[in-house]
Write a protein that holds these residues in place. Structure first.
Motif, PDB file in Angstrom:
ATOM      1  N   LYS A  98       0.865  -1.335  -0.122  1.00 37.80           N
ATOM      2  CA  LYS A  98       0.045   0.150   0.167  1.00 37.80           C
ATOM      3  C   LYS A  98       0.652   1.368   0.101  1.00 37.80           C
ATOM      4  O   LYS A  98       0.469   2.138  -0.732  1.00 37.80           O
ATOM      5  CB  LYS A  98      -1.082  -0.004   1.161  1.00 37.80           C
ATOM      6  CG  LYS A  98      -1.921   1.251   1.152  1.00 37.80           C
ATOM      7  CD  LYS A  98      -2.944   0.956   0.166  1.00 37.80           C
ATOM      8  CE  LYS A  98      -4.073   2.028   0.606  1.00 37.80           C
ATOM      9  NZ  LYS A  98      -5.243   2.074  -0.573  1.00 37.80           N
TER      10      LYS A  98
ATOM     11  N   GLU B  42     -10.193   0.917   1.837  1.00 40.44           N
ATOM     12  CA  GLU B  42      -9.711   1.975   2.593  1.00 40.44           C
ATOM     13  C   GLU B  42     -10.745   2.843   3.234  1.00 40.44           C
ATOM     14  O   GLU B  42     -11.660   3.290   2.372  1.00 40.44           O
ATOM     15  CB  GLU B  42      -8.456   2.737   1.956  1.00 40.44           C
ATOM     16  CG  GLU B  42      -7.941   3.947   2.702  1.00 40.44           C
ATOM     17  CD  GLU B  42      -6.947   4.803   1.892  1.00 40.44           C
ATOM     18  OE1 GLU B  42      -6.557   5.789   2.493  1.00 40.44           O
ATOM     19  OE2 GLU B  42      -6.674   4.257   0.490  1.00 40.44           O
TER      20      GLU B  42
ATOM     21  N   GLU C  49     -12.300   5.406   6.883  1.00 36.95           N
ATOM     22  CA  GLU C  49     -11.644   6.196   7.764  1.00 36.95           C
ATOM     23  C   GLU C  49     -12.628   5.748   8.946  1.00 36.95           C
ATOM     24  O   GLU C  49     -13.649   5.629   9.069  1.00 36.95           O
ATOM     25  CB  GLU C  49     -12.483   7.750   7.659  1.00 36.95           C
ATOM     26  CG  GLU C  49     -11.566   8.568   8.658  1.00 36.95           C
ATOM     27  CD  GLU C  49     -12.035  10.203   8.441  1.00 36.95           C
ATOM     28  OE1 GLU C  49     -11.846  10.894   9.248  1.00 36.95           O
ATOM     29  OE2 GLU C  49     -12.244  10.291   7.238  1.00 36.95           O
TER      30      GLU C  49
ATOM     31  N   PHE D 264      -7.723  -0.580   5.397  1.00 37.03           N
ATOM     32  CA  PHE D 264      -6.735   0.422   5.635  1.00 37.03           C
ATOM     33  C   PHE D 264      -7.465   1.658   6.252  1.00 37.03           C
ATOM     34  O   PHE D 264      -8.717   2.021   5.809  1.00 37.03           O
ATOM     35  CB  PHE D 264      -5.963   0.846   4.143  1.00 37.03           C
ATOM     36  CG  PHE D 264      -5.227  -0.508   3.782  1.00 37.03           C
ATOM     37  CD1 PHE D 264      -4.136  -0.701   4.386  1.00 37.03           C
ATOM     38  CD2 PHE D 264      -5.626  -1.016   2.499  1.00 37.03           C
ATOM     39  CE1 PHE D 264      -3.147  -1.828   3.899  1.00 37.03           C
ATOM     40  CE2 PHE D 264      -4.826  -1.986   2.156  1.00 37.03           C
ATOM     41  CZ  PHE D 264      -3.460  -2.342   2.709  1.00 37.03           C
ATOM     42  N   SER D 265      -6.807   2.459   7.210  1.00 35.97           N
ATOM     43  CA  SER D 265      -7.239   3.527   7.667  1.00 35.97           C
ATOM     44  C   SER D 265      -6.085   4.373   8.108  1.00 35.97           C
ATOM     45  O   SER D 265      -4.984   3.961   8.524  1.00 35.97           O
ATOM     46  CB  SER D 265      -8.156   3.231   8.669  1.00 35.97           C
ATOM     47  OG  SER D 265      -8.584   4.366   9.242  1.00 35.97           O
ATOM     48  N   ALA D 266      -6.066   5.745   8.141  1.00 41.08           N
ATOM     49  CA  ALA D 266      -5.406   6.798   8.641  1.00 41.08           C
ATOM     50  C   ALA D 266      -5.528   7.112  10.057  1.00 41.08           C
ATOM     51  O   ALA D 266      -6.730   7.205  10.413  1.00 41.08           O
ATOM     52  CB  ALA D 266      -5.296   7.947   7.883  1.00 41.08           C
TER      53      ALA D 266
ATOM     54  N   SER E 117       0.421   7.971   9.944  1.00 46.11           N
ATOM     55  CA  SER E 117       0.514   7.250   9.012  1.00 46.11           C
ATOM     56  C   SER E 117      -0.554   6.223   8.699  1.00 46.11           C
ATOM     57  O   SER E 117      -1.461   6.175   9.460  1.00 46.11           O
ATOM     58  CB  SER E 117       1.785   6.602   8.687  1.00 46.11           C
ATOM     59  OG  SER E 117       1.959   5.473   9.747  1.00 46.11           O
ATOM     60  N   LEU E 118      -0.745   5.545   7.481  1.00 46.97           N
ATOM     61  CA  LEU E 118      -1.844   4.736   7.195  1.00 46.97           C
ATOM     62  C   LEU E 118      -1.398   3.233   8.021  1.00 46.97           C
ATOM     63  O   LEU E 118      -0.286   2.792   8.269  1.00 46.97           O
ATOM     64  CB  LEU E 118      -1.750   4.358   5.587  1.00 46.97           C
ATOM     65  CG  LEU E 118      -3.035   3.720   5.298  1.00 46.97           C
ATOM     66  CD1 LEU E 118      -4.054   4.705   5.122  1.00 46.97           C
ATOM     67  CD2 LEU E 118      -2.918   3.220   3.778  1.00 46.97           C
TER      68      LEU E 118
END
Length: 245
Positions: free
Chosen positions: A38, A51, A53, A77-79, A150-151
């Motif tokens: 990623k 991805e 939030e 995936f998430s920040a 970061s992710l």
């Protein structure tokens, strides 16, 4: 499946035809392959993980946003983001609750090399510190050397063995047992100091108990010992009975 290539769609559909085929990567694979790919921009290799939030949604709404459907495990995936612009805490709150970290952040190793970290969080409804624990658990994986913003890649799980209100029910039971015990001591004519000591012993026993069954057993044993002590005292000191009457 929006944003997913036809080849990946066909692979997912084919695997779902056979019982036992599941997408369940290890901790090392989540960091060393999926998260790394990623960051490298190799989207085709990681398109099986959507991805999102995380904190924009409640945990029970997230499974529907997973590329690969499952009964008890989903990946995203998430920040992380920050709770405050200049703060060090990560953003954990949703509209109806918050993710609470439990335990220490642990290193994830590939062989003897640390490649990242793993943190476990449990979702609570309401607001801290009075939130109610739920069955939703999330493992958050971060690649070594990356910043807090970061992710990360998240493994969402639902604890099917979770029973709501276990703690509140146990506290209520302890209070009821203590009330009944104190009432019995009053009728027996126990002094105030003895009642305080007895209450202290019962509270300590309740705190250290790990189950309702253990608590019940302790209460019954204490009552039996108390009755035997009173009987022994009455037998050994008849003059006290004569004086009282």
């Amino acid at each position: 499946m929006a944003g997913v290539s036809k080849e990946t769609q066909l692979s997912i559909e084919a695997s779902s035809m056979f019982p036992g085929f599941r997408f369940s990567p290890t901790d090392v694979e989540l960091i060393s392959f999926y998260l790394k790919k990623k960051f490298d921009g190799d989207e085709k290799c990681v398109e099986v993980i959507s991805e999102v939030e995380i904190c924009k949604y409640e945990p029970w709404d997230l499974p529907a946003k997973s590329i690969i459907q499952s009964d008890n495990e989903w990946f995203f995936f998430s920040a992380r983001g920050r709770k405050y612009p200049n703060g060090s805490q990560s953003r954990r709150a949703t509209e109806r609750g918050y993710w609470k970290a439990t335990g220490k952040e642990r290193n994830v190793k590939s062989g003897s090399v640390v490649i990242g970290t793993k943190r476990t969080l449990v979702f609570h409804t309401g607001r801290a510190p009075k939130g109610e624990r739920t069955e939703w658990i999330m493992h958050e994986y971060c690649m070594d050397g990356k910043s807090q913003d970061s992710l990360v890649v998240c493994r969402l799980r639902r604890n099917v063995e979770f029973r709501p209100n276990d703690n509140s029910n146990r506290s209520s039971l302890n209070r009821r047992q203590l009330s009944v015990s104190e009432g019995g001591l009053d009728r027996a004519g126990t002094s105030e100091g003895e009642k305080t000591a007895e209450c202290s012993r019962k509270c300590s026993s309740s705190h250290d108990s790990h189950s309702i069954e253990q608590l019940d057993s302790a209460s019954e044993s204490e009552q039996k010992l108390s009755n035997e002590a009173l009987l022994a005292e009455s037998s050994s000191r008849p003059q006290r009975l004569y004086y009282t009457s």
